[in-house]
Design an enzyme around this catalytic site. Structure first.
Site, mmCIF file in Angstrom:
data_model
loop_
_atom_site.group_PDB
_atom_site.id
_atom_site.type_symbol
_atom_site.label_atom_id
_atom_site.label_comp_id
_atom_site.label_asym_id
_atom_site.label_seq_id
_atom_site.Cartn_x
_atom_site.Cartn_y
_atom_site.Cartn_z
ATOM 1 N N GLY A 1 0.945 -1.208 -0.099
ATOM 2 C CA GLY A 1 -0.091 -0.267 0.052
ATOM 3 C C GLY A 1 0.823 1.166 0.518
ATOM 4 N N HIS B 45 0.202 4.458 17.397
ATOM 5 C CA HIS B 45 1.326 5.185 17.352
ATOM 6 C C HIS B 45 2.113 6.852 18.269
ATOM 7 C CE1 HIS B 45 -1.703 8.253 16.134
ATOM 8 N NE2 HIS B 45 -0.335 9.192 16.136
ATOM 9 N N LYS C 185 -3.798 0.263 13.506
ATOM 10 C CA LYS C 185 -4.801 0.143 13.743
ATOM 11 C C LYS C 185 -5.795 0.140 12.817
ATOM 12 C CE LYS C 185 -6.780 4.455 15.007
ATOM 13 N NZ LYS C 185 -7.014 5.606 13.902
ATOM 14 N N HIS D 185 -5.116 4.769 21.403
ATOM 15 C CA HIS D 185 -4.734 6.007 21.988
ATOM 16 C C HIS D 185 -4.302 6.518 23.530
ATOM 17 C CE1 HIS D 185 -3.603 5.582 17.605
ATOM 18 N NE2 HIS D 185 -4.718 7.287 17.814
ATOM 19 N N LYS E 211 5.077 7.351 20.977
ATOM 20 C CA LYS E 211 4.894 9.281 21.532
ATOM 21 C C LYS E 211 6.411 9.568 21.968
ATOM 22 C CE LYS E 211 0.628 10.576 19.468
ATOM 23 N NZ LYS E 211 1.607 12.880 17.843
ATOM 24 N N ILE F 97 -3.042 -7.243 -4.964
ATOM 25 C CA ILE F 97 -2.389 -7.817 -3.709
ATOM 26 C C ILE F 97 -3.163 -9.765 -3.363
ATOM 27 C CG2 ILE F 97 -2.906 -8.286 -1.045
ATOM 28 C CD1 ILE F 97 -1.965 -5.415 -1.462
ATOM 29 N N LEU G 3 -2.023 6.775 4.754
ATOM 30 C CA LEU G 3 -0.310 5.852 5.819
ATOM 31 C C LEU G 3 0.377 6.313 5.257
ATOM 32 C CD1 LEU G 3 -0.528 4.921 8.576
ATOM 33 C CD2 LEU G 3 -0.292 2.716 7.738
HETATM 34 C C1 BG6 Z 1 -5.183 8.028 14.303
HETATM 35 C C2 BG6 Z 1 -6.759 8.519 14.263
HETATM 36 O O1 BG6 Z 1 -4.772 7.385 14.405
HETATM 37 O O2 BG6 Z 1 -4.398 9.484 15.677
HETATM 38 C C3 BG6 Z 1 -6.618 10.186 13.650
HETATM 39 O O3 BG6 Z 1 -6.837 7.702 12.797
HETATM 40 C C4 BG6 Z 1 -6.551 10.937 14.745
HETATM 41 O O4 BG6 Z 1 -7.588 10.854 13.799
HETATM 42 C C5 BG6 Z 1 -4.602 10.791 14.755
HETATM 43 O O5 BG6 Z 1 -6.344 12.081 14.150
HETATM 44 C C6 BG6 Z 1 -4.032 12.022 15.857
HETATM 45 O O6 BG6 Z 1 -3.700 11.530 16.045
HETATM 46 P P1 BG6 Z 1 -1.645 12.515 16.415
HETATM 47 O O7 BG6 Z 1 -0.725 11.705 16.449
HETATM 48 O O8 BG6 Z 1 -2.135 13.192 15.029
HETATM 49 O O9 BG6 Z 1 -2.621 12.605 17.786
#
Ligand code: BG6
Length: 474
Positions: A10, A175, A145, A237, A179, A90, A15
Site C-alpha cells: 500500500g 503510534h 489499527k 490511543h 510518542k 494483492i 498512511l
Molecule cells: C489517528 C486517528 O489514529 O490518530 C486520527 O485515526 C487522529 O483521526 C490521529 O487524528 C491523532 O494522532 P496524532 O499523532 O496526530 O495526535
C-alpha cells in the site's frame, strides 16, 4: 543494526504518504538506515522507476503537520536508490513470485499499509512462497489499527495473524506508544520516587484525559464514517494514555512486564453505559464521503473507574473529538485538597495541584502549584513547575513515533507494541459503549463539544480543565 528489506503493502495509500515515506526520509537523513536496506513498495497502479521517484518527491513536499522541513537533494537521492516498486493485485500470486526474486534479504519487515480486507490474501500468498518463514534471519510484520472493529472481529484478526506468524513476529502498532512524551511517563513515574507514592486514591481526586483536535475529518470520510471517535482514538490511543499514567510499576523494563501492567489496567476498567456521551460537529454530514444521515460520533466523553484498590472511587474522565476549540492532547492528574490547607481562605487558595502530561503541542510534564505573588501581602497565584521538551537544551529533537517504532521493530523490541491480549482487552471495554451509541448530540465547531459532556462531569461537582497554553511555550 542488521540490514533488511522493508516491504510496504500500500505504498500509494494515505498512511504511506502521511507517515511512512516522510519517516523513511528522516531516517535516511539521520543515517538510521544501514547500507543494504531496501524498500519495496507495492500497489496496484503501474509506475516506472522515474514515476516512483516523482511520487516520493511529491509526497515529501505535501502539507504535513508532522513532517515540516526542507528536503535535501542528496538525502532524497539516497532514499530513492533504496526503493523498488512492484505493481500488481494483492490477490495475485504472481506478485509474490516477483517479490521473492526482488529480495534476497534474510531479514524482512512487512508493513501492512493497506485495507484490512486484503490482509488474508497477503498472508496466504506470503505463506505459499515461504516468505513468512524465518530461516537464518528474522521476519516481522507491522500492522496498524484498526485491529478489528469490535471484540469479535479483533479476535478473528488476531487468530488469522497467529496462523501465519508467531506473536513475537507481530508488531501491532499504535503510534501513541511511540510518542516520546508518552514513553516519558514511565520514566517520570518510575525513576523519580517522590511522585509515585502520591498516585493513588488517597491523594488523587480524579483524572482527565483530553485529545482534542481543531480540525475535521479532512478527506478521510470513507474511513471515519464507519468508525467514529470512540473507536478511532478512544479504543487505542486514549486507553494507552490511561494505562501509562496509572499502571503499577513493572517488575522490570521488558516487553512482557510492561505489557502485562498495561493489560492489568485495561482489564480493570469499568464501562459505564449511562456515562458515555457521543457528539457530532455541525456540518459533518456534508463532509466528503460521509453518509448525509450519518449518526457517527466525531466526539465522545466518558467516565470510568479503575477497579483496583489503588484507584478505588477515583473517577477517570476521557474526552476526544474533531473540530473542537483547541488542538491539545494531555493527561491531568488532579490532586485532592487537604481540608486543613493553610491559605485556603485566600483567592486561589482552593486551587488543586495538577500533574499534567502534555502530549502535544508544547510537550512536557508540568506540575501546577500555588506560589506567593511577590509583594508586601500574602497573595496566591497558580504557577507551573515544568519540564518542556521544546525548551530543554538537551532534547530539541523529538523523533516521530513512527520512526521510534520502526527502529524498535528493526531491533526486535516489542515493548511499545500491543499484543493480541492487549488489543482484546481494549475492545472488551469499548465494545459495550460503542454498541449503545445512539444519535449523537450536535455541537458547534470551535466549541468543547456538546453540553451533555459538560454535564457528565459537572454532575459530579467537577469541571473539565481548559488546557493551558501558559506553559512550555517556546
Ligand atoms: C489517528 C486517528 O489514529 O490518530 C486520527 O485515526 C487522529 O483521526 C490521529 O487524528 C491523532 O494522532 P496524532 O499523532 O496526530 O495526535
Amino acid at each position: 543494526m542488521d540490514s533488511f528489506a522493508l516491504i510496504i503493502f500500500g505504498i500509494t495509500g494515505n498512511l504511506a504518504q502521511i507517515k511512512l515515506i516522510p519517516v523513511l526520509y528522516d531516517m535516511e537523513e539521520k543515517g538510521l538506515l544501514p547500507d543494504g536496506v531496501i524498500i519495496v513498495g507495492i500497489a496496484r497502479r503501474e509506475m516506472t522507476g522515474r514515476q516512483l521517484q516523482n511520487y516520493v518527491s511529491e509526497v515529501l513536499r505535501l502539507e504535513n503537520i508532522h513532517h515540516k522541513h526542507p528536503i535535501k537533494e542528496d538525502v532524497f537521492k539516497k532514499l530513492c536508490e533504496r526503493f523498488k516498486y512492484l505493481s500488481g493485485e494483492i490477490q495475485d500470486e504472481k506478485l509474490y513470485a516477483r517479490l521473492t526474486s526482488e529480495i534476497s534479504h534474510k531479514n524482512r519487515i512487512y508493513y501492512l499499509a493497506t485495507y484490512p480486507e486484503l490482509y488474508h490474501y497477503i498472508f496466504e500468498n506470503l505463506q505459499k512462497h515461504k516468505l513468512n518463514f524465518q530461516n537464518s534471519g528474522w521476519v516481522r510484520l507491522m500492522i496498524e489499527k484498526p485491529i478489528g472493529h469490535d471484540l469479535k472481529s479483533a479476535r478473528e484478526l488476531n487468530n488469522l495473524l497467529l496462523k501465519y506468524f508467531s506473536e513475537d513476529q507481530i508488531y501491532r502498532l499504535d503510534h501513541y506508544l511511540g510518542k516520546e512524551t508518552i514513553q516519558n511517563i514511565l520514566t517520570f513515574r518510575f525513576s523519580n520516587d517522590i511522585f509515585e507514592p502520591l498516585i493513588n486514591k488517597d491523594y488523587i481526586d480524579h483524572i482527565q484525559i483530553t485529545a482534542s483536535e481543531d480540525f475535521g475529518i479532512g478527506r478521510r470520510g470513507g474511513y471515519y464514517d464507519q468508525v467514529g471517535a470512540l473507536r478511532d482514538v478512544g479504543q487505542n490511543h486514549q486507553l494507552q494514555m490511561l494505562s501509562f499514567a496509572t499502571m503499577d510499576a513493572p517488575s522490570e523494563f521488558s516487553n512482557e512486564a510492561v505489557t502485562a501492567q498495561r493489560i492489568k489496567i485495561l482489564r480493570s476498567l469499568q464501562p459505564l453505559l449511562q456515562k458515555t456521551i457521543f457528539g457530532q460537529y455541525e456540518g459533518y454530514r456534508k463532509e466528503e464521503n460521509v453518509d448525509p444521515n450519518s449518526n457517527i460520533d466525531t466526539f465522545y466523553a466518558l467516565k470510568t473507574f479503575i477497579n483496583s484498590n489503588r484507584f478505588q472511587d477515583v473517577p477517570v474522565y476521557i474526552r476526544a473529538g474533531k473540530k473542537l476549540k483547541q488542538y491539545v492532547t494531555e493527561i491531568s492528574i488532579v490532586f485532592k485538597n487537604p481540608v486543613n490547607r493553610l491559605l485556603k481562605h485566600l483567592d486561589w487558595g482552593e486551587e488543586p495541584n495538577v500533574l499534567i502530561y502534555r502530549i502535544q503541542p508544547n510537550e512536557g510534564i508540568v506540575l501546577k502549584i500555588l506560589t506567593k505573588k511577590p509583594g508586601h501581602e500574602v497573595k496566591l497565584q497558580p504557577e507551573y513547575m515544568q519540564y518542556c521538551y521544546r525548551i530543554d537544551p538537551h532534547s530539541h529533537y523529538i523523533p516521530d513515533p513512527y520512526e521510534r517504532l520502526l527502529i524498535d521493530t528493526i531491533r526486535g523490541d516489542q515493548t511499545f507494541f500491543n499484543d493480541a491480549e492487549e488489543v482484546e482487552a481494549q475492545w472488551a471495554f469499548i465494545d459495550p459503549l460503542a454498541k449503545r451509541r445512539g444519535k449523537p448530540h450536535l455541537y458547534k465547531p470551535d466549541s468543547w463539544g456538546p453540553k451533555e459532556a459538560d454535564e457528565l462531569i459537572e454532575d459530579d461537582g467537577r469541571k473539565w480543565l481548559e488546557p493551558s497554553m501558559d506553559f512550555c511555550r517556546i
